[in-house]
Enzyme design. Sequence first.
Site, PDB file in Angstrom:
ATOM      1  N   GLY A 155      44.769  32.026  35.237  1.00 42.68           N
ATOM      2  CA  GLY A 155      44.368  30.615  35.377  1.00 42.68           C
ATOM      3  C   GLY A 155      44.168  29.932  34.031  1.00 42.68           C
ATOM      4  O   GLY A 155      44.469  28.749  33.858  1.00 42.68           O
TER       5      GLY A 155
ATOM      6  N   GLU B 265      31.807  35.664  32.089  1.00 42.94           N
ATOM      7  CA  GLU B 265      30.866  36.301  33.012  1.00 42.94           C
ATOM      8  C   GLU B 265      29.708  36.972  32.267  1.00 42.94           C
ATOM      9  O   GLU B 265      28.579  36.970  32.739  1.00 42.94           O
ATOM     10  CB  GLU B 265      31.606  37.313  33.890  1.00 42.94           C
ATOM     11  CG  GLU B 265      32.519  36.597  34.885  1.00 42.94           C
ATOM     12  CD  GLU B 265      33.459  37.522  35.629  1.00 42.94           C
ATOM     13  OE1 GLU B 265      33.117  37.940  36.718  1.00 42.94           O
ATOM     14  OE2 GLU B 265      34.547  37.807  35.102  1.00 42.94           O
TER      15      GLU B 265
ATOM     16  N   ARG C 291      25.747  43.978  35.653  1.00 42.96           N
ATOM     17  CA  ARG C 291      26.598  43.387  36.677  1.00 42.96           C
ATOM     18  C   ARG C 291      26.629  44.338  37.875  1.00 42.96           C
ATOM     19  O   ARG C 291      26.967  45.512  37.743  1.00 42.96           O
ATOM     20  CB  ARG C 291      28.020  43.207  36.150  1.00 42.96           C
ATOM     21  CG  ARG C 291      28.926  42.690  37.219  1.00 42.96           C
ATOM     22  CD  ARG C 291      30.371  42.889  36.869  1.00 42.96           C
ATOM     23  NE  ARG C 291      31.199  42.368  37.938  1.00 42.96           N
ATOM     24  CZ  ARG C 291      32.403  42.830  38.219  1.00 42.96           C
ATOM     25  NH1 ARG C 291      32.914  43.812  37.497  1.00 42.96           N
ATOM     26  NH2 ARG C 291      33.090  42.320  39.203  1.00 42.96           N
TER      27      ARG C 291
ATOM     28  N   HIS D 146      33.385  37.745  42.486  1.00 42.09           N
ATOM     29  CA  HIS D 146      33.561  36.904  41.284  1.00 42.09           C
ATOM     30  C   HIS D 146      32.513  35.795  41.244  1.00 42.09           C
ATOM     31  O   HIS D 146      32.731  34.748  40.608  1.00 42.09           O
ATOM     32  CB  HIS D 146      34.947  36.217  41.234  1.00 42.09           C
ATOM     33  CG  HIS D 146      36.114  37.147  41.133  1.00 42.09           C
ATOM     34  ND1 HIS D 146      37.269  36.958  41.863  1.00 42.09           N
ATOM     35  CD2 HIS D 146      36.306  38.263  40.391  1.00 42.09           C
ATOM     36  CE1 HIS D 146      38.130  37.920  41.565  1.00 42.09           C
ATOM     37  NE2 HIS D 146      37.571  38.727  40.678  1.00 42.09           N
TER      38      HIS D 146
ATOM     39  N   ASN E  72      43.730  39.471  37.524  1.00 39.20           N
ATOM     40  CA  ASN E  72      44.334  40.558  38.268  1.00 39.20           C
ATOM     41  C   ASN E  72      43.741  40.579  39.684  1.00 39.20           C
ATOM     42  O   ASN E  72      44.455  40.670  40.674  1.00 39.20           O
ATOM     43  CB  ASN E  72      44.081  41.873  37.521  1.00 39.20           C
ATOM     44  CG  ASN E  72      44.906  42.973  38.105  1.00 39.20           C
ATOM     45  OD1 ASN E  72      46.038  42.751  38.530  1.00 39.20           O
ATOM     46  ND2 ASN E  72      44.336  44.156  38.166  1.00 39.20           N
TER      47      ASN E  72
ATOM     48  N   ASN F 105      28.467  46.350  32.189  1.00 45.12           N
ATOM     49  CA  ASN F 105      29.329  46.290  33.367  1.00 45.12           C
ATOM     50  C   ASN F 105      29.926  47.681  33.564  1.00 45.12           C
ATOM     51  O   ASN F 105      30.852  48.071  32.863  1.00 45.12           O
ATOM     52  CB  ASN F 105      30.425  45.248  33.129  1.00 45.12           C
ATOM     53  CG  ASN F 105      31.334  45.081  34.330  1.00 45.12           C
ATOM     54  OD1 ASN F 105      31.218  45.816  35.319  1.00 45.12           O
ATOM     55  ND2 ASN F 105      32.244  44.129  34.251  1.00 45.12           N
TER      56      ASN F 105
ATOM     57  N   ARG G  74      46.620  43.578  45.120  1.00 46.31           N
ATOM     58  CA  ARG G  74      46.051  43.480  46.478  1.00 46.31           C
ATOM     59  C   ARG G  74      46.833  42.461  47.304  1.00 46.31           C
ATOM     60  O   ARG G  74      47.230  41.414  46.794  1.00 46.31           O
ATOM     61  CB  ARG G  74      44.587  43.044  46.417  1.00 46.31           C
ATOM     62  CG  ARG G  74      43.670  44.052  45.768  1.00 46.31           C
ATOM     63  CD  ARG G  74      42.220  43.623  45.938  1.00 46.31           C
ATOM     64  NE  ARG G  74      41.347  44.347  45.038  1.00 46.31           N
ATOM     65  CZ  ARG G  74      40.621  43.776  44.081  1.00 46.31           C
ATOM     66  NH1 ARG G  74      40.650  42.461  43.920  1.00 46.31           N
ATOM     67  NH2 ARG G  74      39.857  44.504  43.311  1.00 46.31           N
TER      68      ARG G  74
HETATM   69  P1  AMP Z   1      41.957  39.105  34.192  1.00 49.19           P
HETATM   70  O1  AMP Z   1      41.864  39.984  35.411  1.00 49.19           O
HETATM   71  O2  AMP Z   1      41.157  37.860  34.289  1.00 49.19           O
HETATM   72  O3  AMP Z   1      41.751  39.863  32.919  1.00 49.19           O
HETATM   73  O4  AMP Z   1      43.495  38.598  34.140  1.00 49.19           O
HETATM   74  C1  AMP Z   1      44.555  39.488  33.964  1.00 49.19           C
HETATM   75  C2  AMP Z   1      45.852  38.796  34.379  1.00 49.19           C
HETATM   76  O5  AMP Z   1      46.048  37.615  33.578  1.00 49.19           O
HETATM   77  C3  AMP Z   1      47.059  39.702  34.136  1.00 49.19           C
HETATM   78  O6  AMP Z   1      47.861  39.755  35.303  1.00 49.19           O
HETATM   79  C4  AMP Z   1      47.808  38.993  33.050  1.00 49.19           C
HETATM   80  O7  AMP Z   1      49.161  39.100  33.226  1.00 49.19           O
HETATM   81  C5  AMP Z   1      47.397  37.539  33.206  1.00 49.19           C
HETATM   82  N1  AMP Z   1      47.607  36.858  31.934  1.00 49.19           N
HETATM   83  C6  AMP Z   1      46.939  37.034  30.771  1.00 49.19           C
HETATM   84  N2  AMP Z   1      47.492  36.264  29.805  1.00 49.19           N
HETATM   85  C7  AMP Z   1      48.530  35.589  30.364  1.00 49.19           C
HETATM   86  C8  AMP Z   1      49.499  34.641  29.883  1.00 49.19           C
HETATM   87  N3  AMP Z   1      49.516  34.259  28.611  1.00 49.19           N
HETATM   88  N4  AMP Z   1      50.407  34.174  30.769  1.00 49.19           N
HETATM   89  C9  AMP Z   1      50.395  34.581  32.035  1.00 49.19           C
HETATM   90  N5  AMP Z   1      49.529  35.467  32.541  1.00 49.19           N
HETATM   91  C10 AMP Z   1      48.613  35.966  31.724  1.00 49.19           C
END
Ligand code: AMP
Length: 398
Positions: free
Chosen positions: A334, A385, A91, A180, A211, A7, A241
Amino acid sequence: MNILVINCGSSSLKFQLIDATTEKLIAKGLCERIGIEGSQIVYAPTGGEKNVNVTPMKDHTDAIRLVLAALTDEKTGVVKSLDEISAVGHRIVHGGENFASSTVITDEVIKAIEECNDLAPLHNPANLIGIAACKELMPTTPMVAVFDTAFHQTMPQEAYLYGIPYEYYDKYKVRRYGFHGTSHSYVSQQAAKVLDKNYEDLKIIVCHLGNGASVSAVKNGKCVDTSMGLTPLEGLIMGTRSGDMDPAIIEFLCNKEGKNVSEILGELNKKSGVLGLSGGFSSDFRDLEDAYEKGEEFAIRTMKAFCYRVAKYIGSYTAAMNGVDAICFTAGLGENSPFVRRTVCEYLGYLGITLDEENNAKRGEDLDITTAESKTRVLVIPTNEELAIARETYALVK
Ligand code: AMP
């Protein structure tokens, strides 16, 4: 059969080596600051120690050379030679209308990906550099392109067309593409397994909340709508965003602030979302949840706006599919935030959802977080992914 999943970003490169037969992760890592001072490779063989090596990488070819050296290293490597890497899965962010599925990479495919560079000027060129670097270092190893946009190519016209002059679609292919896709596809298929139902018989809404964040509607195994658009800026409020907004705001702000369109678009991509709404406090949902618990007004307005938008999309996709069997939460937020899942589900009483709070508090596994009486299932499915890319690659080269 070992598959190397790559990636490539503009200055970073994530990789995983996966045994596609057993679906086990063999090693993973990350090259950072490629072409910038202070570049480093982080390499972690499964069950072994993580190695960090700060070393110059002038370009992505250098980075991939280091990745291959780490994987074949006598002491810490996981394969004896490159012959044990059967294929590479890349990717690719944007496949435009050229790609509705993954494909084996040929010179024609590279040309067709280049044609989509306009649609993803930051991402596609970096992805292509990764392909070129692998081709140089592993010229006989087959490579597969797996597109973020491909899963959404089944959307019907009424879902992907914007209400703008049709000639812009005709001339420039301005339409909703969605992103995604690998995650939405993996999670919706996994949901069918968890429910022990036929994927083709289900109406599923996937909320990929990280994010970057997007929602998709998957009916009878096909994506019928998704919240991101021509670019990933549309849809939900995200980390940085804005998501959906009145396009007239751009001209309004240009005039008020004396900025140009690019500057405002930069702000909509990098300084908006929950970061912007919280007055610049944080784009990290963990920080915002902490502040929410403390009763901070900026965090309350931000989290409420974020969850409300997710619930609104779930409502519209329920309408689009004339019902919903399961709602899935995935990605960083999520998968890890019982609070966000609960707050979103509080809007969904009309779907007869009742949460099982004990399961909602768990993490790290596929879970049904609703009670037996709930009329609609709500699932937490950790996305993967890289595994999805390895599966697609394996299917095309085995
Ligand atoms: P991703 O882009 O899938 O890596 O997700 C990143 C986002 O997930 C960031 O904004 C983190 O703050 C959120 N995140 C990760 N762990 C937690 C948690 N335990 N509680 C709330 N948000 C989380």
